[in-house]
Design a protein around this motif. Sequence first.
Motif, PDB file in Angstrom:
ATOM      1  N   ILE A  26       0.849  -1.187   0.000  1.00  0.00           N
ATOM      2  CA  ILE A  26       0.000   0.000   0.000  1.00  0.00           C
ATOM      3  C   ILE A  26       0.884   1.236   0.000  1.00  0.00           C
ATOM      4  CG2 ILE A  26      -1.787   1.271   1.240  1.00  0.00           C
ATOM      5  CD1 ILE A  26      -2.583  -1.418   2.533  1.00  0.00           C
ATOM      6  N   PRO A  27       0.808   2.074  -1.048  1.00  0.00           N
ATOM      7  CA  PRO A  27       1.643   3.280  -1.096  1.00  0.00           C
ATOM      8  C   PRO A  27       1.334   4.231   0.061  1.00  0.00           C
ATOM      9  CG  PRO A  27       0.659   2.813  -3.236  1.00  0.00           C
ATOM     10  CD  PRO A  27      -0.025   1.921  -2.245  1.00  0.00           C
ATOM     11  N   ILE A  28       2.382   4.814   0.615  1.00  0.00           N
ATOM     12  CA  ILE A  28       2.229   5.821   1.664  1.00  0.00           C
ATOM     13  C   ILE A  28       2.437   7.213   1.081  1.00  0.00           C
ATOM     14  CG2 ILE A  28       3.157   6.723   3.832  1.00  0.00           C
ATOM     15  CD1 ILE A  28       3.952   3.849   4.541  1.00  0.00           C
ATOM     16  N   GLN A  29       3.555   7.384   0.364  1.00  0.00           N
ATOM     17  CA  GLN A  29       3.830   8.667  -0.261  1.00  0.00           C
ATOM     18  C   GLN A  29       4.805   8.469  -1.409  1.00  0.00           C
ATOM     19  OE1 GLN A  29       6.021  11.382   2.350  1.00  0.00           O
ATOM     20  NE2 GLN A  29       7.847  10.713   1.300  1.00  0.00           N
ATOM     21  N   GLY A  62       3.792   4.559  12.883  1.00  0.00           N
ATOM     22  CA  GLY A  62       3.700   3.399  12.003  1.00  0.00           C
ATOM     23  C   GLY A  62       3.733   3.709  10.523  1.00  0.00           C
ATOM     24  N   GLY A  63       4.211   4.912  10.157  1.00  0.00           N
ATOM     25  CA  GLY A  63       4.366   5.240   8.745  1.00  0.00           C
ATOM     26  C   GLY A  63       3.311   6.172   8.194  1.00  0.00           C
ATOM     27  N   ALA A  64       2.290   6.504   8.968  1.00  0.00           N
ATOM     28  CA  ALA A  64       1.221   7.381   8.472  1.00  0.00           C
ATOM     29  C   ALA A  64       1.730   8.796   8.232  1.00  0.00           C
ATOM     30  CB  ALA A  64       0.063   7.398   9.456  1.00  0.00           C
ATOM     31  N   ASN A  65       2.584   9.292   9.127  1.00  0.00           N
ATOM     32  CA  ASN A  65       3.131  10.645   9.002  1.00  0.00           C
ATOM     33  C   ASN A  65       4.641  10.600   9.226  1.00  0.00           C
ATOM     34  OD1 ASN A  65       0.580  12.494   8.904  1.00  0.00           O
ATOM     35  ND2 ASN A  65       0.193  11.052  10.583  1.00  0.00           N
ATOM     36  N   TRP A  66       5.354  11.483   8.515  1.00  0.00           N
ATOM     37  CA  TRP A  66       6.813  11.499   8.575  1.00  0.00           C
ATOM     38  C   TRP A  66       7.318  12.919   8.818  1.00  0.00           C
ATOM     39  CZ3 TRP A  66       9.921   7.093   7.907  1.00  0.00           C
ATOM     40  CH2 TRP A  66       9.227   5.922   7.580  1.00  0.00           C
ATOM     41  N   ARG A 329      12.455   8.601  -5.655  1.00  0.00           N
ATOM     42  CA  ARG A 329      11.438   9.660  -5.639  1.00  0.00           C
ATOM     43  C   ARG A 329      10.692   9.727  -4.299  1.00  0.00           C
ATOM     44  NH1 ARG A 329       8.061   9.009 -11.115  1.00  0.00           N
ATOM     45  NH2 ARG A 329       8.180   6.824 -10.511  1.00  0.00           N
ATOM     46  N   GLY A 330      11.418   9.399  -3.236  1.00  0.00           N
ATOM     47  CA  GLY A 330      10.849   9.469  -1.902  1.00  0.00           C
ATOM     48  C   GLY A 330       9.733   8.484  -1.645  1.00  0.00           C
ATOM     49  N   ARG A 331       9.664   7.448  -2.460  1.00  0.00           N
ATOM     50  CA  ARG A 331       8.537   6.512  -2.383  1.00  0.00           C
ATOM     51  C   ARG A 331       8.610   5.669  -1.104  1.00  0.00           C
ATOM     52  NH1 ARG A 331       9.293   4.329  -7.032  1.00  0.00           N
ATOM     53  NH2 ARG A 331       7.852   5.688  -8.155  1.00  0.00           N
ATOM     54  N   LEU A 332       7.475   5.579  -0.413  1.00  0.00           N
ATOM     55  CA  LEU A 332       7.328   4.750   0.781  1.00  0.00           C
ATOM     56  C   LEU A 332       6.083   3.893   0.648  1.00  0.00           C
ATOM     57  CD1 LEU A 332       8.054   7.457   3.506  1.00  0.00           C
ATOM     58  CD2 LEU A 332       9.571   5.577   2.868  1.00  0.00           C
ATOM     59  N   GLY A 333       6.145   2.687   1.188  1.00  0.00           N
ATOM     60  CA  GLY A 333       5.009   1.785   1.117  1.00  0.00           C
ATOM     61  C   GLY A 333       4.893   0.943   2.371  1.00  0.00           C
ATOM     62  N   PHE A 334       3.707   0.430   2.584  1.00  0.00           N
ATOM     63  CA  PHE A 334       3.401  -0.428   3.736  1.00  0.00           C
ATOM     64  C   PHE A 334       2.984  -1.803   3.211  1.00  0.00           C
ATOM     65  CE2 PHE A 334      -0.223  -2.074   6.280  1.00  0.00           C
ATOM     66  CZ  PHE A 334       0.455  -2.409   7.434  1.00  0.00           C
TER      67      PHE A 334
END
Length: 337
Positions: A26-29, A62-66, A329-334
């Motif tokens: 699931i993509p985060i940002q 947990g990754g929702a906000n950085w 590209r700063g990509r984060l995922g869960f």
Amino acid sequence: MKIKYITYILTCLLAFSISVNAQKVIPIQQNKPISIRGLSVVNNKIAWVSGTKGTIGITKDGGANWDWQQIKGFEKSDFRDIEAFSDKEAVIISSGSPAYILKTIDGGTHWETKYKQTDSTYFLDAMDFSDKQHGFVLGDPIGGKFLLLETINGGATWNPSNNPPIALKDEAAFAASGTCLRVNTSITIVTGGSNSRMLVSPIEKQEWTSRSLPLTNGSASRGAFSVAYGNNQTIIVGGNYAKDKLTDSVAYLIPKSKAKFKKELPTVGPAGYQSCVEYIKDDIFLSTGTSGTNITIDGGKTWRKIDEVSYNVCRKAKRGNLILLAGDRGRLGFFKF
């Protein structure tokens, strides 16, 4: 009786299908102008990432906000790996020249330089700790031996290892995800370039053994990129990052036995080059790379692609079950399992 048996089999197959389909990223940002390769997940709430342009990120939910920062004075540094111990304490390494190791004990408000080398032959690839105090940093070979730095005080000071492993001509490690080096009761290094090998030594008394790996090698972009320990096997992934859709020899497994290691190639490997593999639980491993993300639920024998998006690294919480991915590209995922 026969009807009951068939019903049981169908129920099992349905449950398996539901379980497999539930596995997804699931993509985060994304669309942040940095490449992220360093990722350390402390627990179900706290994780740190590190990347290009001297950038560090931390989440406490947990990754929702950085929360992001560019470390002053290190705007041109590429922090390829990070090891975090809490929301306050973390160690980062910078690849390229100068080579740096920095540490914070106040959540990133201040960073102290714990190691600096301006000689351009020094290139730091990966870092791992056996516990909060004892850790290692792996670098490219110098003078025919891999650079191996050691700390016994939580990264406050670093010194060259007494007996680093010998490197073959044009052999190197990959600073792709920080997981070509793994440390627990032993030190494991996987390599690429001219040769693909696994180098292993006890952590206390460094005496190295090597095993050749049947992964693609022979050029600077090929080889073994990552290793992960499971309960019953060791998994190694890699390939050719310059041709990341190739599926030849991208995964390798070494089941444990009481007698000796047995080397095997998977029946169905990951769909392309993989830069990182992480142990999840039981016989489940997750791997990722620029070609996408793959999973095995049978200890590495067969793999299935679950996501097309490019990531560089995937890591599971040291204490907990949070699994995150990070990439360009700063990509984060869960990872949902």
